[in-house]
Design a protein around this motif. Structure first.
Motif, PDB file in Angstrom:
ATOM      1  N   THR A  19      40.313  57.943  53.319  1.00  0.00           N
ATOM      2  CA  THR A  19      39.403  56.827  53.615  1.00  0.00           C
ATOM      3  C   THR A  19      39.221  56.669  55.126  1.00  0.00           C
ATOM      4  O   THR A  19      38.109  56.449  55.613  1.00  0.00           O
ATOM      5  CB  THR A  19      39.932  55.520  53.000  1.00  0.00           C
TER       6      THR A  19
ATOM      7  N   LEU B 282      35.780  57.018  57.194  1.00  0.00           N
ATOM      8  CA  LEU B 282      35.266  55.965  58.077  1.00  0.00           C
ATOM      9  C   LEU B 282      34.973  56.515  59.471  1.00  0.00           C
ATOM     10  O   LEU B 282      33.925  56.235  60.059  1.00  0.00           O
ATOM     11  CB  LEU B 282      36.274  54.826  58.180  1.00  0.00           C
TER      12      LEU B 282
ATOM     13  N   SER C 176      31.855  58.633  59.281  1.00  0.00           N
ATOM     14  CA  SER C 176      30.653  57.824  59.045  1.00  0.00           C
ATOM     15  C   SER C 176      30.221  57.102  60.322  1.00  0.00           C
ATOM     16  O   SER C 176      29.022  56.938  60.578  1.00  0.00           O
ATOM     17  CB  SER C 176      30.912  56.790  57.943  1.00  0.00           C
TER      18      SER C 176
ATOM     19  N   LEU D  69      36.355  52.204  66.086  1.00  0.00           N
ATOM     20  CA  LEU D  69      37.250  51.961  64.955  1.00  0.00           C
ATOM     21  C   LEU D  69      38.616  51.547  65.483  1.00  0.00           C
ATOM     22  O   LEU D  69      39.128  52.149  66.443  1.00  0.00           O
ATOM     23  CB  LEU D  69      37.368  53.238  64.107  1.00  0.00           C
TER      24      LEU D  69
ATOM     25  N   VAL E 226      34.344  49.118  63.135  1.00  0.00           N
ATOM     26  CA  VAL E 226      35.152  48.716  61.975  1.00  0.00           C
ATOM     27  C   VAL E 226      36.608  48.540  62.374  1.00  0.00           C
ATOM     28  O   VAL E 226      37.163  49.346  63.133  1.00  0.00           O
ATOM     29  CB  VAL E 226      35.045  49.773  60.853  1.00  0.00           C
TER      30      VAL E 226
ATOM     31  N   VAL F  68      39.263  46.097  55.359  1.00  0.00           N
ATOM     32  CA  VAL F  68      38.357  46.590  56.393  1.00  0.00           C
ATOM     33  C   VAL F  68      37.297  45.520  56.680  1.00  0.00           C
ATOM     34  O   VAL F  68      36.979  44.699  55.827  1.00  0.00           O
ATOM     35  CB  VAL F  68      37.672  47.910  55.984  1.00  0.00           C
TER      36      VAL F  68
END
Length: 210
Positions: free
Chosen positions: A45, A49, A52, A130, A156, A205
Motif C-alpha cells: 500500500t 501511494l 500514485s 508523503l 498524504v 491515511v
C-alpha cells in the motif's frame, strides 16, 4: 463474512506480492534486533501511494531495519529522496545496509537520528509528498499536526498500526486512546480527506486538500 473467511482474505492479500530476498533479509534483521517490521500488505500500500503521488520527497518516522523505507523507495520517483527519522543508531546502520543491497545509492536516503517531535519542526513546511508514521502510538496525535504542515497540497499522511487486534471501545491503554484521538482529529479536520484502510494493523491515511 465469517472470521475464517476474513482470515483467508487477509492471508491472500498479504501473500499477493511476496517478499524478495532483500525484504526477507531485512525482516530477519528486524527479528534479531527485536523491532517490528510492517507486513507485506501495508508495504504494498505504501509503495502504491508513493507511486500514485509520484513522490519525490517522503518523510518516514521509524526507520527500523529499512523494510518500510524499501517499499517507499520502490514506489517513489527515480530522483526521490526518503528522509527517515529514528532514535536508534543500530537501526540506521542496518537500514543503510538494506537500501544498499536493494541497489539504492546513498543519495536517495537521508537518515536523521533523533526524536521525531524535535526533528519534524526543522523540516521544510509544505515540502513533502508523503509522510509515513510508524512510531510510538502515544505520540501519534502530536505527529499529526507536524506531519500535515509538511505536506504539499494533495500530499498524504499515513499512520500505521491504528487498529487493535480486536476492536474494543472500552479499551483504555494509552496507545489505543491516542489512536482514537488521532482518528477523530483527522476525521474532523476540514483540510483533510481521510480513510481508514484495514490492512495490517490498520493504516489511517489522509490527503491534504489542494
Amino acid at each position: 463474512m465469517t472470521s475464517e473467511t476474513h482470515a483467508g482474505v487477509t492471508d491472500f492479500a498479504a501473500s499477493y506480492l511476496p517478499d524478495d530476498d532483500v525484504l526477507l533479509t531485512a525482516r530477519l534483521r528486524a527479528e534479531d534486533l527485536g523491532c517490528g517490521a510492517l507486513g507485506a500488505s501495508v508495504g504494498a500500500t505504501l509503495c502504491f501511494l508513493a507511486a500514485s503521488l509520484r513522490a519525490r520527497a517522503v518523510v518516514e518516522i521509524g526507520t527500523g531495519t529499512g523494510v518500510s523505507g524499501l517499499y517507499l523507495l520502490r514506489g517513489m520517483a527515480p530522483e526521490g529522496v526518503l528522509t527517515s527519522i529514528d532514535l536508534e543508531p543500530e537501526y540506521h546502520r542496518t537500514a543503510r545496509k538494506t537500501f544498499a543491497e536493494a541497489g539504492f545509492p546513498p543519495g536517495r536516503t537521508r537518515l536523521i537520528m533523533g526524536r521525531a517531535l524535535e526533528v519534524l519542526p526543522r523540516l521544510t513546511s509544505g515540502g513533502y509528498d508523503l509522510v509515513f508514521v510508524d512510531g510510538v502510538r502515544e505520540e501519534y496525535p502530536s505527529y499529526y499536526e507536524h506531519g500535515v504542515h509538511l505536506l504539499r497540497p494533495g500530499g498524504v499522511i499515513a499512520f500505521h498500526g491504528v487498529l487493535p487486534p480486536r476492536v474494543d471501545p472500552a479499551r483504555r491503554d494509552p496507545g489505543a486512546l491516542a489512536a482514537r484521538d488521532l482518528a477523530r482529529a483527522l476525521r474532523d479536520d476540514e483540510r483533510l480527506v481521510p480513510a481508514l484502510l484495514p490492512v495490517g494493523g490498520g493504516l489511517l491515511v489522509a490527503a491534504l486538500r489542494a
